[in-house]
Scaffold this motif. Structure first.
Motif, PDB file in Angstrom:
ATOM      1  N   ILE A 107      15.177  -2.148   5.169  1.00 24.81           N
ATOM      2  CA  ILE A 107      14.685  -1.370   4.034  1.00 24.81           C
ATOM      3  C   ILE A 107      15.870  -0.743   3.318  1.00 24.81           C
ATOM      4  CG2 ILE A 107      14.323   0.743   5.376  1.00 24.81           C
ATOM      5  CD1 ILE A 107      11.839   1.295   3.633  1.00 24.81           C
ATOM      6  N   LEU A 108      15.770  -0.665   2.021  1.00 24.58           N
ATOM      7  CA  LEU A 108      16.834  -0.072   1.211  1.00 24.58           C
ATOM      8  C   LEU A 108      16.189   0.890   0.216  1.00 24.58           C
ATOM      9  CD1 LEU A 108      19.780   0.054   0.131  1.00 24.58           C
ATOM     10  CD2 LEU A 108      19.214  -1.910  -1.318  1.00 24.58           C
ATOM     11  N   LEU A 109      16.714   2.122   0.182  1.00 22.19           N
ATOM     12  CA  LEU A 109      16.239   3.124  -0.778  1.00 22.19           C
ATOM     13  C   LEU A 109      17.441   3.619  -1.574  1.00 22.19           C
ATOM     14  CD1 LEU A 109      14.678   3.809   2.225  1.00 22.19           C
ATOM     15  CD2 LEU A 109      13.324   5.184   0.653  1.00 22.19           C
ATOM     16  N   GLY A 110      17.347   3.562  -2.902  1.00 19.20           N
ATOM     17  CA  GLY A 110      18.471   4.024  -3.706  1.00 19.20           C
ATOM     18  C   GLY A 110      18.241   3.757  -5.182  1.00 19.20           C
ATOM     19  N   ASN A 111      19.337   3.756  -5.934  1.00 23.71           N
ATOM     20  CA  ASN A 111      19.222   3.513  -7.372  1.00 23.71           C
ATOM     21  C   ASN A 111      19.349   2.024  -7.647  1.00 23.71           C
ATOM     22  OD1 ASN A 111      21.971   3.058  -7.039  1.00 23.71           O
ATOM     23  ND2 ASN A 111      22.543   5.093  -7.820  1.00 23.71           N
ATOM     24  N   THR A 164       0.849  -1.189   0.000  1.00 26.68           N
ATOM     25  CA  THR A 164       0.000   0.000   0.000  1.00 26.68           C
ATOM     26  C   THR A 164       0.887   1.241   0.000  1.00 26.68           C
ATOM     27  OG1 THR A 164      -0.126   0.147   2.413  1.00 26.68           O
ATOM     28  CG2 THR A 164      -1.811  -1.197   1.287  1.00 26.68           C
ATOM     29  N   GLU A 165       0.431   2.270  -0.663  1.00 21.52           N
ATOM     30  CA  GLU A 165       1.220   3.505  -0.762  1.00 21.52           C
ATOM     31  C   GLU A 165       1.490   4.100   0.620  1.00 21.52           C
ATOM     32  OE1 GLU A 165      -0.586   6.272  -3.390  1.00 21.52           O
ATOM     33  OE2 GLU A 165      -0.369   5.017  -5.177  1.00 21.52           O
ATOM     34  N   ALA A 166       0.465   4.106   1.480  1.00 19.98           N
ATOM     35  CA  ALA A 166       0.617   4.713   2.800  1.00 19.98           C
ATOM     36  C   ALA A 166       1.673   3.988   3.626  1.00 19.98           C
ATOM     37  CB  ALA A 166      -0.726   4.716   3.529  1.00 19.98           C
ATOM     38  N   GLU A 167       1.663   2.655   3.554  1.00 21.34           N
ATOM     39  CA  GLU A 167       2.622   1.890   4.347  1.00 21.34           C
ATOM     40  C   GLU A 167       4.040   2.106   3.827  1.00 21.34           C
ATOM     41  OE1 GLU A 167       3.985  -0.805   7.321  1.00 21.34           O
ATOM     42  OE2 GLU A 167       2.286   0.560   7.078  1.00 21.34           O
ATOM     43  N   ILE A 168       4.211   2.043   2.518  1.00 20.11           N
ATOM     44  CA  ILE A 168       5.549   2.268   1.948  1.00 20.11           C
ATOM     45  C   ILE A 168       6.043   3.667   2.299  1.00 20.11           C
ATOM     46  CG2 ILE A 168       6.828   2.534  -0.210  1.00 20.11           C
ATOM     47  CD1 ILE A 168       6.311  -0.361   0.586  1.00 20.11           C
ATOM     48  N   LEU A 169       5.179   4.673   2.208  1.00 22.87           N
ATOM     49  CA  LEU A 169       5.588   6.045   2.512  1.00 22.87           C
ATOM     50  C   LEU A 169       5.951   6.186   3.979  1.00 22.87           C
ATOM     51  CD1 LEU A 169       6.015   8.862   1.392  1.00 22.87           C
ATOM     52  CD2 LEU A 169       3.597   9.350   1.795  1.00 22.87           C
ATOM     53  N   ARG A 170       5.215   5.487   4.866  1.00 18.39           N
ATOM     54  CA  ARG A 170       5.513   5.561   6.310  1.00 18.39           C
ATOM     55  C   ARG A 170       6.877   4.976   6.607  1.00 18.39           C
ATOM     56  NH1 ARG A 170       4.874   2.646  11.087  1.00 18.39           N
ATOM     57  NH2 ARG A 170       4.425   0.717   9.943  1.00 18.39           N
ATOM     58  N   LEU A 171       7.163   3.818   6.020  1.00 18.02           N
ATOM     59  CA  LEU A 171       8.437   3.159   6.281  1.00 18.02           C
ATOM     60  C   LEU A 171       9.600   3.933   5.636  1.00 18.02           C
ATOM     61  CD1 LEU A 171       7.319  -0.541   5.684  1.00 18.02           C
ATOM     62  CD2 LEU A 171       7.663   0.602   7.888  1.00 18.02           C
ATOM     63  N   ALA A 172       9.393   4.409   4.386  1.00 17.02           N
ATOM     64  CA  ALA A 172      10.455   5.142   3.697  1.00 17.02           C
ATOM     65  C   ALA A 172      10.767   6.448   4.418  1.00 17.02           C
ATOM     66  CB  ALA A 172      10.044   5.425   2.253  1.00 17.02           C
TER      67      ALA A 172
END
Length: 806
Positions: free
Chosen positions: A575-579, A518-526
């Protein structure tokens, strides 16, 4: 290099300003002299050996004495004479210092250039305490001086009209109604009628018309005749000839004993009437500055330990806490410390929508509070406030001369002597042709009056005055008046991208999630992971979560890898955020997210891939969004025939994507500040180029462009490098600036055409060229009326600019 300004009330036309400037420029050490006809002032930049007193003497010799003021300073103990005199004379604008035996000093200075408090500070700097015993009142603002001038001229017009009425009745009444002549002849006789006209016309010249004699004749004796000289010569010639007819008629040839008192009286009355109407119009032309000055409240409520007290705004100091009542006007610049509300900043930006304010946000003096009570801490007072700087910028621009004015100055410099020569030639030709002494004199006077170059001198400065005032109302500050002309000639307008056409801060524009998320969950964690990072892209993710009302999750073990991204543990989940490279290095296949990431990249957005629990789950798209009205600005410029380009230091893909969004086909990307200058030089091959920017890195380009426009929301360096400041951050300000400059130049061309064509057409008529062919001549009265109406037309035409670029 020193700089000072003088008030010169004796300037009445473009020829006067030219003589004032030439008189100052002839002095050794003067590097700049710029006269302002509207403000009756001249600004001078000079160095040794020039001094303020020598400049004032030069103006006095030229017939244009400056307005002086005087302050008497008192000392508690006998002061060191040499040190006091040296310190005071070193103050720009001080003309003389005289130490008096009773322990005081009399300081004479150019009015408006020095305040008594400045003199005291000069003495404090050398440890000589002093006090002001007596001081001349400060000069009134330009608007008040113009209003006072209009009121004085109105009184002169009324007096002149009352004195002229009997003269006009006795001279013209019998022509309009022949039986009246016989009635008057029986009552007071021909000699009586002439005597009455003589007395009243003499009174007209001695009182309301004295201004023309007082200014015009000395200028004539200095061999520098000006418009007052023409009026004085014309009126005196008509009066003098008629006086001879009344007093010693036997010296004149038979058949030439007519009187022309009505010409002299009506000339003075009509020209005074024209000047009064012109002064009223000038007052309207300067209304923009008057309205800005009126925005400053007189008092403010300041917090003190003993309570809130009301103080004059002049006594506020940085650090003071000021209570701002609902609906109240902000006194000076400051920072909100208490309260939330909205402030109307339309006087500053031209935008009608109130701006939300909260603690830590700035407020500007002159703006209007909404319905909430606020408290702000003073950060700037006096000349340092935004409003004061705006007023100073506008007044300075109004005193500038456009390049087109150089032609007008050259013409008016020789125009008056040429007119006098034509008048003399007309008299000689009429006499030589046997037309008679009296008709020859009438024709010569008509030439002198009709050819006054008043309208020529007003054509440019009055349009600049109204145009720059209108610009201030629209949030456009022309730091240099000549930018008005050059901006109208611009063929290409180049924008910086970041902060100019875009908001200048990244924002989350899109969020793509794979099925099962869900968008909300991903946005909360990110947002939880990114909250521990200072990267601008990370802040954009956190702000997006806050805007959606989502509280970021708690994160630990945050590790940022430059050029790759960020990893963390959020609520026990990795969690991993990047290219894409970051996911590959972590052993995660980015393929499910790649197609969407590529679409975002093609749109100029930065894709951030998200992996959760070791699997790809989402793509965040981050971009610097275009400003709300950027597309409108580009479209309006294109419609106006101005080519639009964008120069950016950003990567080509992003810059070109923004260009496509805004409708800009010419995009130059990936350039450093020096590269922006080179790009502008290339564009100049197709014509004049303007550049709009807001950052420190834009300063070289702003200076290199033919016209630099800086957004007022940008840095001080950018603003200092630009000729035009757009208050606020709206790129549509550039559209308004171009439209206003074109309107001003169109108005100036209309004024100049009228002034030159009018003189070119009517001088031959006044000379009597058409008379041999049965055509009309031109009486002095009609010449005076036409000359006055010409000046009024020019000023009235310029007033139309008050509605320009709306």
């Amino acid at each position: 290099m020193a700089s000072t300004s003088f008030i010169v009330e004796g300037m009445h036309c473009g020829a006067c300003t030219g003589r004032v400037e030439r008189a100052l420029q002839a002095e050794a050490g003067v590097t700049l002299a710029a006269a302002n006809l509207m403000a009756r002032s001249v600004r001078v930049e000079f160095e040794a050996p020039a001094r303020a007193e020598t400049l004032a003497e030069a103006l006095a010799r030229a017939g244009y004495p400056i307005a002086e003021a005087e302050t008497c300073l008192g000392f508690d103990a006998p002061p060191p004479a040499d040190r006091v005199v040296s310190a005071l004379q070193a103050t720009p604008g001080v003309l003389s210092v005289l130490l008096l035996p009773e322990g005081s000093a009399r300081v004479t200075y150019a009015q408006g250039t020095v305040a008594p408090s400045e003199l005291l500070r000069r003495l404090d700097a050398i440890d000589v305490p002093a006090r002001v015993i007596r001081a001349t009142a400060a000069p009134a603002p330009v608007a008040e001086r113009q209003a006072a001038e209009a009121a004085r001229l109105k009184r002169q017009v009324l007096l002149s009209a009352l004195l002229t009425a009997p003269v006009f009745f006795l001279a013209m009444g019998p022509h309009l109604y022949p039986p009246l002549h016989h009635l008057l002849a029986r009552l007071i006789g021909e000699d009586g009628m002439q005597a009455v006209q003589f007395v009243f016309t003499t009174l007209v010249l001695a009182f309301p018309g004295r201004v023309f004699l007082r200014l015009g004749l000395p200028a004539l004796f200095r061999l520098a005749p000006e418009m007052n000289s023409l009026v004085a010569l014309g009126a005196l010639a008509a009066w003098g000839y008629s006086a001879l007819v009344v007093l010693v008629p036997q010296i004149l040839p038979p058949g030439t004993v007519d009187v022309y008192f009505e010409a002299a009286a009506v000339i003075v009355t009509l020209i005074l009437l024209g000047r009064w109407l012109e002064a009223r119009a000038k007052g309207q032309a300067g209304e923009a500055i008057s309205r800005l000055v009126a925005l400053r409240p007189a008092t403010a409520r300041v917090q003190r330990p003993e309570g809130t007290i009301e103080l004059p705004v002049e006594e506020l100091a940085p650090g003071d806490l000021v209570d701002l009542a609902p609906g109240g006007r902000v006194a000076v610049d400051g920072i909100i410390t208490e309260g939330h509300g909205f402030v109307d900043e339309s006087m500053l930006t031209g935008e009608p929508v109130p701006v939300g304010k909260a603690p830590g946000q700035p407020v500007t003096g002159g703006t209007v509070n909404g319905t909430s009570a606020l408290v702000f801490r003073v950060t700037a007072t006096g000349a340092d406030t935004v409003l004061s700087r705006i007023i100073a910028l506008v007044e300075a621009a109004q005193g500038q001369k456009l390049p087109v004015q150089a032609l007008v100055d050259r013409v008016t410099r020789v125009f008056v002597p040429v007119v006098m020569a034509l008048s003399t030639l007309t008299f000689a030709v009429w006499v030589a042709l046997g037309q008679g002494l009296a008709p020859a004199l009438v024709a010569a006077i008509s030439v002198m009056i009709i050819a006054c170059p008043c309208a020529m001198g007003l054509a440019t400065p009055v349009s600049i005055l109204v145009g720059t005032g209108r610009g201030a109302e629209l949030g456009l500050l022309f730091r240099r008046g000549d930018a008005l002309q050059r901006l109208a000639e611009v063929r290409t307008l180049a924008f910086d991208k970041t902060g100019t056409l875009t908001e200048g801060r990244p924002a989350l524009t899109d969020l793509f999630v794979l099925p099962g998320q869900t968008e909300a969950e991903i946005l909360r964690l990110a947002a939880g992971a990114e909250a521990r990072s200072e990267h601008p892209l990370a802040r954009a993710v956190v702000q997006a979560a806050e805007a959606a009302g989502i509280a970021p999750a708690r994160a630990r073990k945050v590790i940022a890898t430059p050029g790759r991204g960020l990893s963390a543990e959020v609520e026990g989940r990795p969690i991993l955020l990047g290219n894409a490279a970051a996911l590959v290095e972590a052993g995660i296949d980015p393929a499910p997210l790649q197609p969407t990431a590529e679409v975002f990249a093609q749109d100029g957005k930065t894709p951030v891939l998200v992996a959760l629990d070791g699997a790809p789950v989402a793509v965040l798209a981050l971009a610097d969004p275009p400003k709300a009205h950027a597309t409108d600005a580009v479209a309006a410029l294109t419609r106006a025939g101005v080519a639009v380009a964008m120069i950016s230091g950003d990567v080509a893909a992003t810059a070109e994507a923004v260009g496509r969004q805004l409708g800009i086909s010419r995009v130059i990307a990936g350039v450093l500040p020096a590269g922006k200058v080179a790009a502008l030089e290339e564009m100049k091959r197709a014509g004049a180029v303007a550049f709009v920017g807001d950052g420190i890195n834009d300063a070289p380009a702003l200076a290199a462009a033919d016209v630099g426009l800086a957004l007022g929301s940008g840095t001080d360096v950018a603003i200092e490098a630009a000729e035009v400041v757009i208050v606020g951050a709206d790129p549509r300000g550039a559209v308004r600036a171009v439209a206003l400059s074109k309107a001003v130049m169109r108005n100036i061309r209309q004024n100049l055409f009228w002034a030159f064509a009018y003189n070119a057409a009517l001088i031959p008529v006044a000379m009597g060229v058409l008379v041999p062919f049965g055509g009309p001549g031109l009486s002095p009265m009609l010449a005076a009326a036409a000359m006055s109406l010409s000046s009024v037309f020019v000023v009235t035409n310029a007033l139309r600019l008050r509605r320009a670029a709306a």
